[in-house]
Design a protein around this motif. Structure first.
Motif, PDB file in Angstrom:
ATOM      1  N   LYS A  64       0.364  -1.026  -0.110  1.00 23.94           N
ATOM      2  CA  LYS A  64       0.404  -0.370   0.483  1.00 23.94           C
ATOM      3  C   LYS A  64       0.542   1.766   0.094  1.00 23.94           C
ATOM      4  CE  LYS A  64      -3.685   2.460   2.779  1.00 23.94           C
ATOM      5  NZ  LYS A  64      -4.468   2.049   3.637  1.00 23.94           N
ATOM      6  N   ILE A  67       0.569   8.244  -1.654  1.00 23.55           N
ATOM      7  CA  ILE A  67       0.734   8.729  -3.032  1.00 23.55           C
ATOM      8  C   ILE A  67       2.184  10.301  -2.682  1.00 23.55           C
ATOM      9  CG2 ILE A  67      -1.013  10.966  -1.959  1.00 23.55           C
ATOM     10  CD1 ILE A  67      -0.880   9.300  -5.541  1.00 23.55           C
ATOM     11  N   VAL A  70       5.306   8.248  -4.244  1.00 17.78           N
ATOM     12  CA  VAL A  70       4.591   7.849  -5.852  1.00 17.78           C
ATOM     13  C   VAL A  70       5.660   7.454  -6.517  1.00 17.78           C
ATOM     14  CG1 VAL A  70       4.977  10.049  -7.038  1.00 17.78           C
ATOM     15  CG2 VAL A  70       3.172   8.575  -7.411  1.00 17.78           C
ATOM     16  N   ASN A  71       7.725   8.055  -6.126  1.00 16.07           N
ATOM     17  CA  ASN A  71       8.548   7.822  -6.825  1.00 16.07           C
ATOM     18  C   ASN A  71       8.517   6.654  -6.462  1.00 16.07           C
ATOM     19  OD1 ASN A  71       8.709   8.020  -3.860  1.00 16.07           O
ATOM     20  ND2 ASN A  71      11.050   8.341  -3.961  1.00 16.07           N
ATOM     21  N   VAL A  73       6.958   3.912  -7.072  1.00 18.23           N
ATOM     22  CA  VAL A  73       5.967   2.961  -7.866  1.00 18.23           C
ATOM     23  C   VAL A  73       6.717   2.250  -9.104  1.00 18.23           C
ATOM     24  CG1 VAL A  73       3.596   2.832  -9.190  1.00 18.23           C
ATOM     25  CG2 VAL A  73       3.822   4.897  -7.418  1.00 18.23           C
ATOM     26  N   GLU A  74       7.100   3.646  -9.452  1.00 14.31           N
ATOM     27  CA  GLU A  74       8.044   2.856 -10.890  1.00 14.31           C
ATOM     28  C   GLU A  74       8.073   1.932 -10.270  1.00 14.31           C
ATOM     29  OE1 GLU A  74      10.055   5.840 -13.229  1.00 14.31           O
ATOM     30  OE2 GLU A  74      11.159   4.901 -14.717  1.00 14.31           O
ATOM     31  N   VAL A  77       7.438  -1.317 -10.005  1.00 20.52           N
ATOM     32  CA  VAL A  77       6.253  -1.628 -11.692  1.00 20.52           C
ATOM     33  C   VAL A  77       7.848  -2.591 -11.898  1.00 20.52           C
ATOM     34  CG1 VAL A  77       5.418  -1.114 -12.983  1.00 20.52           C
ATOM     35  CG2 VAL A  77       4.798  -0.481 -11.612  1.00 20.52           C
ATOM     36  N   CYS A  83      -0.712  -2.576 -10.099  1.00 24.44           N
ATOM     37  CA  CYS A  83      -1.510  -2.045  -9.873  1.00 24.44           C
ATOM     38  C   CYS A  83      -2.655  -3.035  -9.791  1.00 24.44           C
ATOM     39  CB  CYS A  83      -2.126  -0.573 -10.162  1.00 24.44           C
ATOM     40  SG  CYS A  83      -1.139   0.307 -10.114  1.00 24.44           S
ATOM     41  N   TYR A  90      -3.888   6.895  -2.096  1.00 24.60           N
ATOM     42  CA  TYR A  90      -3.156   5.463  -1.972  1.00 24.60           C
ATOM     43  C   TYR A  90      -3.472   5.042  -3.143  1.00 24.60           C
ATOM     44  CZ  TYR A  90      -6.217   2.638  -0.440  1.00 24.60           C
ATOM     45  OH  TYR A  90      -8.202   1.569  -0.413  1.00 24.60           O
ATOM     46  N   LEU A  91      -1.683   4.226  -3.796  1.00 28.35           N
ATOM     47  CA  LEU A  91      -1.594   2.987  -4.581  1.00 28.35           C
ATOM     48  C   LEU A  91      -1.593   1.517  -4.142  1.00 28.35           C
ATOM     49  CD1 LEU A  91      -1.124   5.485  -7.015  1.00 28.35           C
ATOM     50  CD2 LEU A  91      -0.242   3.284  -7.748  1.00 28.35           C
ATOM     51  N   MET A  92      -2.577   0.602  -4.584  1.00 27.56           N
ATOM     52  CA  MET A  92      -2.530  -0.658  -4.237  1.00 27.56           C
ATOM     53  C   MET A  92      -1.827  -1.099  -5.041  1.00 27.56           C
ATOM     54  SD  MET A  92      -3.016  -2.342  -1.457  1.00 27.56           S
ATOM     55  CE  MET A  92      -3.220  -2.424  -0.183  1.00 27.56           C
TER      56      MET A  92
ATOM     57  N   ILE B  67       0.742   1.221 -17.311  1.00 23.20           N
ATOM     58  CA  ILE B  67       1.769   1.064 -16.113  1.00 23.20           C
ATOM     59  C   ILE B  67       3.199   1.171 -17.084  1.00 23.20           C
ATOM     60  CG2 ILE B  67       1.778  -1.049 -17.564  1.00 23.20           C
ATOM     61  CD1 ILE B  67       1.670  -0.129 -13.461  1.00 23.20           C
ATOM     62  N   VAL B  70       5.187   4.882 -16.254  1.00 22.55           N
ATOM     63  CA  VAL B  70       4.324   5.088 -14.844  1.00 22.55           C
ATOM     64  C   VAL B  70       5.526   5.990 -13.893  1.00 22.55           C
ATOM     65  CG1 VAL B  70       6.163   2.913 -14.017  1.00 22.55           C
ATOM     66  CG2 VAL B  70       4.288   3.865 -12.674  1.00 22.55           C
ATOM     67  N   ASN B  71       6.237   5.948 -15.169  1.00 22.99           N
ATOM     68  CA  ASN B  71       7.557   7.544 -14.649  1.00 22.99           C
ATOM     69  C   ASN B  71       7.013   8.914 -15.072  1.00 22.99           C
ATOM     70  OD1 ASN B  71       7.875   6.874 -17.613  1.00 22.99           O
ATOM     71  ND2 ASN B  71       9.237   8.662 -17.453  1.00 22.99           N
ATOM     72  N   GLU B  74       4.210  10.003 -10.954  1.00 19.70           N
ATOM     73  CA  GLU B  74       4.800  11.098  -9.802  1.00 19.70           C
ATOM     74  C   GLU B  74       5.004  12.683 -10.535  1.00 19.70           C
ATOM     75  OE1 GLU B  74       8.828  10.505  -8.530  1.00 19.70           O
ATOM     76  OE2 GLU B  74       8.522  12.156  -6.989  1.00 19.70           O
ATOM     77  N   ALA B  86      -7.546   2.533 -10.754  1.00 18.80           N
ATOM     78  CA  ALA B  86      -6.215   1.541 -11.067  1.00 18.80           C
ATOM     79  C   ALA B  86      -6.950   0.544 -11.454  1.00 18.80           C
ATOM     80  CB  ALA B  86      -4.787   2.175 -10.063  1.00 18.80           C
ATOM     81  N   GLU B  87      -6.328  -0.373 -13.013  1.00 22.07           N
ATOM     82  CA  GLU B  87      -6.291  -1.481 -12.938  1.00 22.07           C
ATOM     83  C   GLU B  87      -5.244  -2.195 -13.249  1.00 22.07           C
ATOM     84  OE1 GLU B  87      -8.955  -2.876 -12.646  1.00 22.07           O
ATOM     85  OE2 GLU B  87     -10.428  -1.297 -12.419  1.00 22.07           O
ATOM     86  N   SER B  88      -4.843  -3.060 -14.111  1.00 19.12           N
ATOM     87  CA  SER B  88      -3.715  -3.978 -13.961  1.00 19.12           C
ATOM     88  C   SER B  88      -2.562  -2.901 -15.046  1.00 19.12           C
ATOM     89  CB  SER B  88      -3.832  -5.262 -13.853  1.00 19.12           C
ATOM     90  OG  SER B  88      -4.188  -5.298 -15.388  1.00 19.12           O
TER      91      SER B  88
END
Lengths: 311, 311
Positions: A64, A67, A70-71, A73-74, A77, A83, A90-92, B67, B70-71, B74, B86-88
């Protein structure tokens, strides 16, 4: 990655992997705090953690990510996460570790709305004109409607739990682990009562769900479930909500159904027919029966045709 | 930001703002392609675009971010965007431009599941044992269950539209603009028929929704709506699905209801009672009536007590 060679983390090791709690499905949940973290440190921790969780045979790994981070997230992935869902705060992210098929639960697919049929003893129905929306300026009088609240979504309010101040979501995570309490989304029957109170000031008691529609015209790929509810008014003095409601009144039922919008739309006509049948007591909808959940979770409602069941 | 001084974009200007289509609610939608983009270029384009859209009085600005990009999440968050859902395969970011209250639609809050009561002429009910899940290994025979499909979620399949090959989602965006067709989520009645076919090989016809439960025990903050459906079998030769189903059979209804799991759980007991009432033809559920939607959109279903309405 060398930190994960031994199967159980020593205290020293624990410093080098992400803090996680087990979920009920053989996976782990990482709740990142809002504190800034360098992406390189995060990737290093994440790799060590993934290696460790793989050794333990963990399945789904949830992160979890607030936001504010967010740095990260990339990088996540790039390590194989995707996601699962997101809310405003937030992003899950999730990563399915085994080679077996992914059995992670699906994301929520439906928004839930309610519409309220409220009639007084003079056969007058409670109707409103909205300030915004597609019907603005058309002069149409409609039943009050609203959306079922999702408690906690984007919610930053705090609770005291175990003597500590924490967000509802954080408390939820702890409580989830302990499985004696969940914060809840809103029940359909409560949402209908709340919407009427908010929009018109009228107190009411929930009676039945008369019908519902499933449609797929929502934003992007989401669907809607829209429940038409009957409620019994407990007060009669209307005070329209300033922000959303242009006007509200008690209107003779025949006048409501005679409106061109109601007559010209199949859905509206059906609902008017159902309300008429209900008014004349020849129609059974679904009424809520409170349930104790199967797995010691908080109350849920089963909606069914109680009248036919009692026969 | 200087590119947005004139109210309407010249061709030259159009090169320097993000390509967007108008939505029906006074906002714009940007669908980013999968092609890599430098974050600095994106920020420059985004700032010019926001300034332009503000001048035009636009309200919600949606950015569908694959996705792969994703960069850019931010930088977008730093410009005032937040995650709507969000979706996958993508994140949907949104920014509400006006100073008036945000009237953007809520995110989806519910997952929708179905359970199927299917009885043959010998009063035997179709039951399965699942390979996975909480009830695995308990020997419990249960009704087939499943989740309503969300078409397009994480779906990368292609369609031919206007002579061009594009993802379903891209086609959807165009079609949304043209408003003559939407790809759809799955209808509850179709989901029940599909699940029975997949899990047991049995063909069936949808009859009614007998009851439904709303619960809030889902993953994180999401809720569930679980519809118990009655279906009429059209074939009787069971072929259990290998991946998910351990075993499937036609079981005498009394034997099904006598199972301790059914007897000991309030919800299961209620459902058994409802099925018994239905079997003896003393119970009316909600049956689907196809509707032409109010706004020229594709079919939706209204579920209601048709038996009482016909009286």
């Amino acid at each position: 990655m060398s930190s994960s060679d031994s199967p159980l983390p020593s205290e020293k090791q624990a410093d080098r992997i992400l803090e996680a709690i087990n979920d009920d499905y053989g996976g782990v949940v990482v709740e990142m705090t809002n504190e800034p973290m360098d992406a390189h440190i995060f990737v290093s921790l994440l790799r060590a953690s993934l290696s460790h969780w793989r050794q333990l045979g963990k399945k789904g790994v949830w992160i979890k990510m607030p936001i504010e981070l967010v740095n990260l997230v990339e990088p996540a992935v790039k390590e194989g996460f995707y996601c699962h869902h997101a809310e405003s705060r937030y992003l899950m992210l999730v990563h399915w570790l085994p080679s077996t098929p992914n059995t992670l639960p699906a994301n929520a697919s439906h928004r839930v709305g309610v519409s309220a049929f409220v009639m007084n003893e003079k056969n007058e129905v409670l109707v409103v004109q909205e300030k915004d929306g597609k019907l603005q300026g058309t002069g149409l009088w409609k039943f009050p409607t609203g959306v079922v609240d999702e408690v906690g979504a984007g919610d930053q309010s705090y609770v005291i739990f175990n003597g500590e101040k924490m967000t509802k979501e954080t408390a939820f995570m702890w409580l989830y682990k302990l499985t004696f309490f969940h914060p809840q989304g809103e029940d359909i029957c409560d949402a209908a009562v709340r919407e009427i109170k908010e929009e018109t000031g009228i107190d009411s008691e929930f009676v039945e769900i008369l019908a519902f529609r499933q449609s797929h015209k929502s934003f992007f790929e989401k669907s809607d479930l829209f429940f038409v509810c009957m409620l019994q008014p407990l007060s009669f003095d209307i005070r329209p909500q300033e922000a959303e409601i242009e006007a509200a009144q008690w209107m003779p039922f025949e006048e409501y159904t005679a409106q061109p919008f109601v007559q010209e739309h199949e859905f509206q006509r059906y609902i008017a027919d159902v309300c008429l049948a209900k008014k004349d007591e020849g129609y059974s909808g679904f009424s809520p029966v409170p349930m104790v959940s199967d797995f010691s979770l908080p109350k849920s409602y089963l909606y069914l045709n109680q009248q036919d069941l009692d026969i």
